[in-house]
Design a protein around this motif. Structure first.
Motif, short mmCIF file in Angstrom:
data_model
loop_
_atom_site.label_atom_id
_atom_site.label_comp_id
_atom_site.label_asym_id
_atom_site.label_seq_id
_atom_site.Cartn_x
_atom_site.Cartn_y
_atom_site.Cartn_z
N TYR A 174 0.85 -1.19 0.00
CA TYR A 174 0.00 0.00 0.00
C TYR A 174 0.89 1.24 0.00
O TYR A 174 1.98 1.21 0.58
CB TYR A 174 -0.91 0.01 1.23
N GLY A 215 0.83 3.90 1.64
CA GLY A 215 1.20 4.47 2.93
C GLY A 215 1.67 3.44 3.93
O GLY A 215 1.76 3.74 5.12
N PRO A 227 3.58 1.71 6.43
CA PRO A 227 4.81 2.08 7.14
C PRO A 227 5.81 0.94 7.21
O PRO A 227 6.96 1.14 7.58
CB PRO A 227 4.31 2.48 8.54
N ASP A 280 -14.49 -2.33 6.30
CA ASP A 280 -13.53 -2.51 5.22
C ASP A 280 -12.12 -2.17 5.66
O ASP A 280 -11.17 -2.40 4.92
CB ASP A 280 -13.90 -1.60 4.03
N PHE A 281 -11.99 -1.58 6.83
CA PHE A 281 -10.67 -1.12 7.28
C PHE A 281 -10.31 -1.82 8.59
O PHE A 281 -11.18 -2.06 9.42
CB PHE A 281 -10.65 0.39 7.45
N GLY A 282 -9.03 -2.13 8.74
CA GLY A 282 -8.59 -2.85 9.93
C GLY A 282 -7.34 -2.24 10.53
O GLY A 282 -7.00 -1.09 10.26
N THR A 292 -4.28 -2.73 10.02
CA THR A 292 -3.27 -2.30 9.05
C THR A 292 -3.97 -2.07 7.72
O THR A 292 -5.11 -2.53 7.52
CB THR A 292 -2.16 -3.34 8.84
N ALA A 293 -3.27 -1.39 6.81
CA ALA A 293 -3.89 -1.04 5.52
C ALA A 293 -4.37 -2.27 4.76
O ALA A 293 -5.33 -2.21 4.01
CB ALA A 293 -2.88 -0.27 4.67
N LEU A 352 -12.15 -6.04 8.75
CA LEU A 352 -12.67 -6.73 9.93
C LEU A 352 -13.94 -7.50 9.61
O LEU A 352 -14.79 -7.03 8.85
CB LEU A 352 -13.00 -5.72 11.04
N LYS A 363 -7.48 -8.07 2.72
CA LYS A 363 -8.41 -7.67 1.67
C LYS A 363 -7.81 -7.82 0.28
O LYS A 363 -6.65 -7.51 0.06
CB LYS A 363 -8.96 -6.27 1.91
N ILE A 403 -10.64 4.15 12.55
CA ILE A 403 -9.63 3.33 11.87
C ILE A 403 -9.69 3.56 10.36
O ILE A 403 -8.66 3.69 9.69
CB ILE A 403 -9.85 1.84 12.20
N ASN A 407 -6.76 5.12 8.06
CA ASN A 407 -6.22 4.32 6.97
C ASN A 407 -6.20 5.10 5.66
O ASN A 407 -5.23 5.06 4.91
CB ASN A 407 -7.10 3.07 6.74
N LEU A 430 -3.59 7.71 5.65
CA LEU A 430 -2.27 7.10 5.45
C LEU A 430 -2.03 6.80 3.97
O LEU A 430 -0.94 7.05 3.44
CB LEU A 430 -2.17 5.82 6.28
N GLY A 461 0.85 8.55 1.85
CA GLY A 461 1.79 7.66 1.16
C GLY A 461 1.87 7.96 -0.33
O GLY A 461 2.94 8.02 -0.92
N GLU A 471 -6.26 2.12 -4.49
CA GLU A 471 -6.67 2.64 -3.19
C GLU A 471 -7.85 3.60 -3.34
O GLU A 471 -8.80 3.56 -2.55
CB GLU A 471 -5.46 3.31 -2.52
#
Lengths: 171, 268
Positions: free
Chosen positions: A54, A56, A58, A146-148, A150-151, A155, A169, B55, B59, B62, B66, B149
């Motif tokens: 992804y 972003g 890290p 749809d988001f957890g 980490t990118a 969930l 995902k 969250i 995300n 980020l 990025g 994304e």
């Protein structure tokens, strides 16, 4: 390329298989499909070509550092990591063994990436499904977000064993 | 972004310079939209209405920061002045930022944040779809990567617009108010200037004006389903691409850049 050089490349791939993703340490950078190529230059320098998961994420910078450290520990004196953006990373590149390791770690592996084609940007009625529960294999699961953490993850919840779980995902 | 890192990817370009390249100026437009909006979104971290949304917003922020990093790294290489992506992010003043004004407005309430995000996300997907066809291979690669994304960003903001618009009386009122307030900032992404015209001629980028009809049709479809009304307001805010901004950008940058400027050259 000589047989000796091929052996050296195979050996380098085996070293890279020991470099784990810092955020999902069940998987190696090879399992994830982010190592795209390994080559040895005329002067013996090693080039590892990677592609980010992804934009972003890290973990990308940590992974680069870990790859160089693993190669150095293996006696590779000259190595560099080259980043490429095309073709863009997809979870379809995750190895079968990677998928099995992910499930054993408690994260549902990614399904196949959907073909976007001409589809509408925002479907009015999105059919939301979650994969089988990685703990009890039940199909009675539902997506939660749809988001957890980490990118790369979302969930879901298992209605059979009443466990929330994460899924990788498809992208 | 971190101070110490070698710019990933572009420091080692194998000496392969494609004949067709967009200039740094164009990359700054793409980067700054993302950097500024990513920062605005990140202000919700720890404050979003529910945990899952906290969250989600973090995300998306980020992803955008990025993407901005990658575009800034390429811009730094292309301008060839020895500056890094971090230099471009932290040591340019508001007047040198090239983002559209839409993304710099304060985050407002949750309805405002979501509506602004949706207006941007539709534009972003349509723009990136076009840019992945660019004759500039490095730009095309970054666009294709970012597009993956952007597709889930627009699903997220769009589904929220449906929920909020077709929700309670209060959520509908707030969402419509946000749309009304934001409307005059929605023309700017589709204004074509001299640089755009040059890039269109060279097959490097789409004409912004050509993206508008699809943006409107995607938007109106969702607004209708969300029982919201497209505003009838023809005033147009403009100037961001040329460095003219609302007062809000300077204030945001002052905070965003304060650490880097207090400790120039520091790495972490």
């Amino acid at each position: 390329m000589t047989i000796a050089a091929n052996d050296q490349i195979d050996e380098l791939w085996r070293v890279l298989e020991t470099v784990l993703d810092p955020e999902v340490p069940a998987l190696s950078v090879v399992d994830l499909g982010i190592v795209r190529d390994v080559s040895v230059e005329q002067d013996g320098g090693v080039i590892v070509t990677v592609t980010p998961t992804y934009s972003g994420c890290p973990a990308v910078q940590v992974i680069e550092r870990d790859i160089l450290a693993a190669l150095a520990a293996h006696g590779v004196r000259e190595a560099r990591v080259r980043t490429v953006y095309a073709p863009a990373w997809t979870t379809d590149w995750m190895s079968e063994s990677g998928r099995a390791k992910l499930k054993a770690y408690g994260i549902a592996p990614p399904g196949p990436v959907a073909d976007h084609g001409e589809s509408e940007l925002v479907p009015l009625l999105r059919r939301r499904v979650a994969p089988n529960c990685p703990f009890c294999d039940s199909t009675n699961t539902e997506p939660r977000s749809d988001f957890g953490s980490t990118a790369c993850k979302s969930l879901a919840y298992c209605n059979s064993c009443h466990q929330p779980f994460e899924l990788f995902k498809p992208i | 972004m971190t101070g110490a890192q070698t710019p990933a990817g572009h420091a080692e370009r194998d000496g392969a310079t494609s004949a067709a390249e967009v200039p740094a100026e164009y990359l700054l437009r793409l980067a700054d939209d993302r950097l500024v909006l990513g920062n605005r979104l990140s202000e919700w971290c720890g404050h979003a209405p529910i945990l899952e949304e906290d969250i989600a917003v973090a995300n998306i922020a980020l992803d955008l920061v990025g993407q901005a990093t990658a575009f800034l790294e390429l811009a730094a290489v292309r301008e060839g002045r020895g500056r890094t992506a971090d230099d471009l992010a932290f040591f340019r003043d508001a007047r040198e930022y090239r983002n559209i004004q839409l993304v710099e407005l304060p985050r407002g309430d949750f309805a405002f944040t979501i509506m602004r995000q949706f207006l941007f996300d539709i534009y972003d997907v349509i723009l990136l779809e076009a840019l992945q066809q660019s004759a500039d291979v490095e730009l095309a690669a970054l666009a294709a990567k970012s597009l993956k994304e952007a597709r889930y960003h627009v699903r997220h903001s769009g589904e929220w617009v449906l929920k909020l618009g077709d929700g309670t009386e209060e959520s509908r009122r707030r969402t419509q108010a946000a749309l009304d307030e934001l409307w005059r900032f929605t023309s700017e992404p589709f204004l074509t200037d001299e640089l755009d015209r040059e890039l269109v001629a060279a097959g490097l980028a789409p004409d912004p004006a050509s993206l508008r009809s699809r943006w409107e049709s995607e938007l109106s479809r969702i607004l209708e389903a969300a029982t919201l009304t497209m505003p009838d307001d023809s005033s147009v805010a403009r100037g961001g691409r040329q460095g003219l901004h609302t007062e809000h950008l300077g204030l945001m940058l002052a905070e965003m850049q304060s650490v880097a400027r207090a400790h120039p050259g520091a790495s972490w």
